[in-house]
Design a protein around this motif. Sequence first.
Motif, PDB file in Angstrom:
ATOM      1  N   ASP A 277      -5.369   3.642 -12.475  1.00 35.92           N
ATOM      2  CA  ASP A 277      -6.577   4.340 -12.746  1.00 35.92           C
ATOM      3  C   ASP A 277      -6.975   5.327 -11.648  1.00 35.92           C
TER       4      ASP A 277
ATOM      5  N   ARG B 154      -8.435   9.318 -10.972  1.00 37.78           N
ATOM      6  CA  ARG B 154      -9.328  10.369 -11.391  1.00 37.78           C
ATOM      7  C   ARG B 154      -8.722  11.691 -10.777  1.00 37.78           C
TER       8      ARG B 154
ATOM      9  N   ILE C  27      -9.658  16.218 -10.088  1.00 40.14           N
ATOM     10  CA  ILE C  27     -10.607  17.003  -9.783  1.00 40.14           C
ATOM     11  C   ILE C  27      -9.990  18.272  -9.996  1.00 40.14           C
TER      12      ILE C  27
ATOM     13  N   MET D 174     -16.916  11.996  -5.219  1.00 38.82           N
ATOM     14  CA  MET D 174     -15.976  11.101  -6.021  1.00 38.82           C
ATOM     15  C   MET D 174     -15.075  10.245  -5.010  1.00 38.82           C
TER      16      MET D 174
ATOM     17  N   LEU E 299     -14.933   6.181  -5.411  1.00 41.74           N
ATOM     18  CA  LEU E 299     -13.839   5.537  -5.615  1.00 41.74           C
ATOM     19  C   LEU E 299     -13.242   4.796  -4.348  1.00 41.74           C
TER      20      LEU E 299
ATOM     21  N   ILE F 151      -7.703  12.651  -3.568  1.00 40.37           N
ATOM     22  CA  ILE F 151      -7.802  12.964  -5.140  1.00 40.37           C
ATOM     23  C   ILE F 151      -6.956  14.166  -5.602  1.00 40.37           C
TER      24      ILE F 151
END
Length: 147
Positions: A10, A12, A14, A26, A30, A35
Amino acid sequence: MKVSQVMKHDVRLIEPTQTIRDAARMMAELDAGIIPVREGDRLVGMITDRDIAVRAVAQGRGADTSVRDVMTDEVKYCYEDDDTREVARNMAEIRVRRLPVLNRDKRLVGIVSLGDMAKSNGGREVGAAVAGISQPGGQHCQTGQHA
């Protein structure tokens, strides 16, 4: 053991046009220190909490600074079917604690950290990788000493 067995799936992302405030929020959500940065469907960089602290805050840049201005744009990665021992050795050589994981079509499918590997198979290779990473320099060195 294969990277796909220990990586986090999982992930994410940016955009480089977003702000470092967005990135920091973020990361807080998280509980992560890194990221991946994407532009369209391409992985174009990585931003870390250290990038924000040293390349932005320490230089007096504001929270509205774009991710592009402080991210690391040379992306090192591994493949999901790589062996974790080999990836740990590579992480020691390039002095990083986490790597984006790609499939063979070069699409992002996860992130793997030394912690992920330590929890799954522990052992000597993770210890050796940490020792290598702990040497001065490396890709995320803020002083320009990438030796």
